[in-house]
Design an enzyme around this catalytic site. Structure first.
Site, short mmCIF file in Angstrom:
data_model
loop_
_atom_site.label_atom_id
_atom_site.label_comp_id
_atom_site.label_asym_id
_atom_site.label_seq_id
_atom_site.Cartn_x
_atom_site.Cartn_y
_atom_site.Cartn_z
N ILE A 154 -8.00 -4.57 5.89
CA ILE A 154 -7.19 -5.61 5.19
C ILE A 154 -7.01 -6.99 5.79
O ILE A 154 -7.26 -7.96 5.31
CB ILE A 154 -5.61 -4.96 4.84
CG1 ILE A 154 -6.13 -3.57 3.88
CG2 ILE A 154 -4.74 -5.95 4.01
CD1 ILE A 154 -4.66 -2.68 3.63
N THR A 230 2.95 -6.38 4.13
CA THR A 230 2.33 -5.42 3.18
C THR A 230 1.70 -4.39 3.89
O THR A 230 1.00 -3.38 3.24
CB THR A 230 1.23 -6.27 2.43
OG1 THR A 230 0.09 -6.80 3.25
CG2 THR A 230 1.54 -7.32 1.34
N ARG A 232 3.48 -2.04 6.84
CA ARG A 232 4.61 -0.60 6.60
C ARG A 232 6.04 -1.58 7.03
O ARG A 232 6.21 -2.15 8.00
CB ARG A 232 4.36 0.22 7.72
CG ARG A 232 3.16 1.31 7.22
CD ARG A 232 3.76 2.39 6.15
NE ARG A 232 2.85 3.08 5.86
CZ ARG A 232 1.99 2.92 4.74
NH1 ARG A 232 1.68 1.83 3.65
NH2 ARG A 232 1.08 4.16 4.10
N ASP A 256 6.21 -6.35 0.55
CA ASP A 256 5.84 -5.41 -0.29
C ASP A 256 6.36 -3.90 0.06
O ASP A 256 6.17 -2.89 -0.65
CB ASP A 256 4.38 -5.30 -0.56
CG ASP A 256 3.94 -4.36 -1.60
OD1 ASP A 256 4.53 -4.40 -2.56
OD2 ASP A 256 3.15 -3.70 -1.36
N GLU A 261 12.00 3.21 2.71
CA GLU A 261 11.69 3.23 1.31
C GLU A 261 11.41 4.55 0.58
O GLU A 261 11.43 4.76 -0.59
CB GLU A 261 10.70 2.25 1.16
CG GLU A 261 9.20 2.77 1.37
CD GLU A 261 8.13 1.89 1.32
OE1 GLU A 261 8.26 0.56 1.83
OE2 GLU A 261 7.10 1.88 1.16
N HIS A 293 6.07 -1.78 -2.78
CA HIS A 293 5.01 -1.15 -2.40
C HIS A 293 3.76 -1.00 -3.64
O HIS A 293 3.48 0.03 -3.91
CB HIS A 293 5.23 0.26 -1.65
CG HIS A 293 4.37 0.76 -0.83
ND1 HIS A 293 4.71 1.43 0.23
CD2 HIS A 293 3.11 0.59 -0.70
CE1 HIS A 293 3.90 1.67 0.91
NE2 HIS A 293 2.75 1.11 0.53
N ALA A 295 1.14 -3.23 -3.46
CA ALA A 295 -0.21 -4.08 -3.20
C ALA A 295 -1.38 -3.10 -3.42
O ALA A 295 -2.46 -4.03 -3.89
CB ALA A 295 -0.02 -4.47 -1.76
P1 NAI Z 1 -7.04 -0.72 9.73
O1 NAI Z 1 -6.94 0.79 10.40
O2 NAI Z 1 -8.47 -1.09 9.03
O3 NAI Z 1 -6.69 -1.95 10.49
C1 NAI Z 1 -5.33 -1.77 11.37
C2 NAI Z 1 -5.64 -2.60 12.63
O4 NAI Z 1 -4.65 -2.64 13.36
C3 NAI Z 1 -6.76 -2.22 13.39
O5 NAI Z 1 -7.71 -3.23 13.66
C4 NAI Z 1 -5.93 -1.88 15.00
O6 NAI Z 1 -6.69 -2.15 16.05
C5 NAI Z 1 -4.61 -3.07 14.58
N1 NAI Z 1 -3.60 -2.49 15.14
C6 NAI Z 1 -3.01 -1.20 15.46
N2 NAI Z 1 -1.95 -1.26 16.28
C7 NAI Z 1 -1.78 -2.55 16.44
C8 NAI Z 1 -0.65 -3.55 17.29
N3 NAI Z 1 0.16 -2.66 17.74
N4 NAI Z 1 -0.84 -4.60 17.46
C9 NAI Z 1 -1.82 -5.27 16.95
N5 NAI Z 1 -2.91 -4.59 16.18
C10 NAI Z 1 -2.89 -3.49 15.90
O7 NAI Z 1 -6.25 -0.47 8.46
P2 NAI Z 1 -6.08 -1.28 7.24
O8 NAI Z 1 -6.87 -0.51 6.13
O9 NAI Z 1 -6.43 -2.60 7.34
O10 NAI Z 1 -4.47 -1.22 6.64
C11 NAI Z 1 -3.48 -1.88 7.42
C12 NAI Z 1 -2.16 -1.23 7.01
O11 NAI Z 1 -1.76 -1.77 5.76
C13 NAI Z 1 -2.29 0.44 6.98
O12 NAI Z 1 -2.12 0.81 7.98
C14 NAI Z 1 -1.23 0.70 5.89
O13 NAI Z 1 0.09 0.73 6.62
C15 NAI Z 1 -0.98 -0.53 5.18
N6 NAI Z 1 -1.14 -0.60 3.67
C16 NAI Z 1 -0.21 -0.97 2.87
C17 NAI Z 1 -0.54 -0.87 1.70
C18 NAI Z 1 0.33 -1.30 0.56
O14 NAI Z 1 0.18 -0.90 -0.89
N7 NAI Z 1 1.13 -2.09 0.79
C19 NAI Z 1 -1.61 -0.46 1.15
C20 NAI Z 1 -2.62 0.04 2.02
C21 NAI Z 1 -2.41 0.05 3.39
#
Ligand code: NAI
Length: 328
Positions: A154, A230, A232, A256, A261, A293, A295
């Site tokens: 994302i 967007t 957690r 978001d 929540e 939530h 997005a």
């Molecule tokens: P992803 O796993 O592809 O990317 C997460 C990135 O965060 C990774 O590159 C990882 O190395 C990095 N990361 C982990 N811990 C970290 C830290 N402490 N400091 C810096 N970087 C760190 O996940 P993706 O698909 O990009 O999703 C990201 C987050 O978005 C999800 O974990 C989920 O919580 C949230 N999300 C929210 C949605 C919504 O509807 N609002 C929908 C989908 C996801």
């Protein structure tokens, strides 16, 4: 081959489940309710359980296993609602069905633009026929520095989307990605706090990211910084954010997701007295845009998660390689 699907929404998921279930030759138990200790017996006869964001704690994992479940798939990207360790201890494999990043990335850009253009205030005023200008002055993205924390699927797509706006892009991740290079500059977190006009969060919720935005980190940020979440809710300490908005250290926020929540979002609670005081306060600020939530919620995302969650169950039941299994 049977799968029990919990929290199945009639208005957008049910038809898709029936379509893909038939195509994959799966028998489905479709259940509108979220899973609980009371209805865990609906799992009987199913090797796989398909859920949404309900908390799966040790007791529920145990109940699923006692009813025969061996695989638990969540139709979400984040899986911090599942006690994965407990599931594994009871012999339940866990998977997640991530959808394409574009829905959330588009939404993130929308919240950034809404925040810097004061859209909430403008719309509220327009609705009460207050057509004045004072207080509505916005800023242009091309004049701003945007810090992206977390450059996974994302975060990287947000960077791609923003690269057309002409803003300066800074990025931080525990594991920098080559594909970001050329579009954003990786810098230490401290530099993001110091330099960014807008900070957008895209990391999962883990022990290391819990409350990464807190009083101490906010004090290091530019006065008037715009915070976008967007990812957690618990990445931001709500109390610290509220104080910073009241003290005008934070200029605007687009949220978001919020802390605590669970039990609120996706339910109609309009006649209830709610106890999440932080959410009520945040919602009340004219410069904070709160959405529930949403997005992820696009036609593309819903179709993909339904299809992939079932495909993942089928892989598991046939003992085939399962790309959706969580192995870390
Ligand atoms: P992803 O796993 O592809 O990317 C997460 C990135 O965060 C990774 O590159 C990882 O190395 C990095 N990361 C982990 N811990 C970290 C830290 N402490 N400091 C810096 N970087 C760190 O996940 P993706 O698909 O990009 O999703 C990201 C987050 O978005 C999800 O974990 C989920 O919580 C949230 N999300 C929210 C949605 C919504 O509807 N609002 C929908 C989908 C996801």
């Amino acid at each position: 081959m049977q799968v029990t699907v919990f929290s199945c929404r009639d208005f957008d998921e049910k038809e898709l489940f029936l379509e893909y279930g038939k195509g994959l030759g799966l028998d489905l138990v479709l259940c509108r309710e979220a899973p609980s200790l009371e209805n865990a017996d609906l799992v009987k006869g199913s090797q796989c359980v398909d859920i949404l964001t309900t908390k799966i704690d040790r007791n529920l994992a145990k109940a699923f296993r006692e009813n025969g479940a061996e695989y638990l798939i969540t139709r979400t990207i984040g899986y911090d609602h599942i006690d994965v360790k407990a599931c594994r201890e009871y012999g339940i494999t866990v998977g997640n069905a991530p959808y394409g990043p574009n829905g959330v990335a588009d939404y993130t850009v929308m919240l950034i633009l809404m925040s810097i253009r004061k859209a909430k205030r403008i719309i509220e005023r327009t609705n009460i026929q207050d057509y004045t200008l004072a207080g509505n002055l916005g800023r242009e993205l091309k004049d701003l520095t945007v810090g992206i924390i977390g450059t996974g699927r994302i975060g990287r797509t947000v960077i791609q989307n923003l690269s057309g706006f002409g803003c300066r892009l800074l990025a931080y991740d525990l594991y920098p990605s080559d594909s970001v290079k050329g579009k954003a500059e990786y810098v230490p977190l401290e530099e993001i706090w110091k330099e960014a006009d807008v900070i957008s969060l895209h990391t999962p919720l883990t022990e290391s990211s819990f409350h990464m935005i807190n009083q101490e980190t906010i004090m290091k940020m530019k006065p008037g910084v715009v915070l976008i979440n967007t990812a957690r809710g618990a990445l931001i300490e709500s109390e610290a954010l509220i104080r910073a908005i009241e003290e005008k250290r934070v200029g605007a926020a687009g949220l978001d997701v919020v802390e605590d929540e669970f039990g609120l979002y996706y339910y109609d609670r309009k006649s209830d007295v709610l106890t999440n005081r932080e959410l009520s306060l945040l919602r009340s600020f004219p410069n904070v845009t709160v959405t529930h939530h949403m997005a992820f919620y696009t036609d593309n995302c819903v179709r993909t998660v339904v299809e992939d969650s079932l495909k993942s169950c089928k892989c598991f039941m046939e003992g085939k390689e399962n790309p959706w299994e969580i192995t870390s």
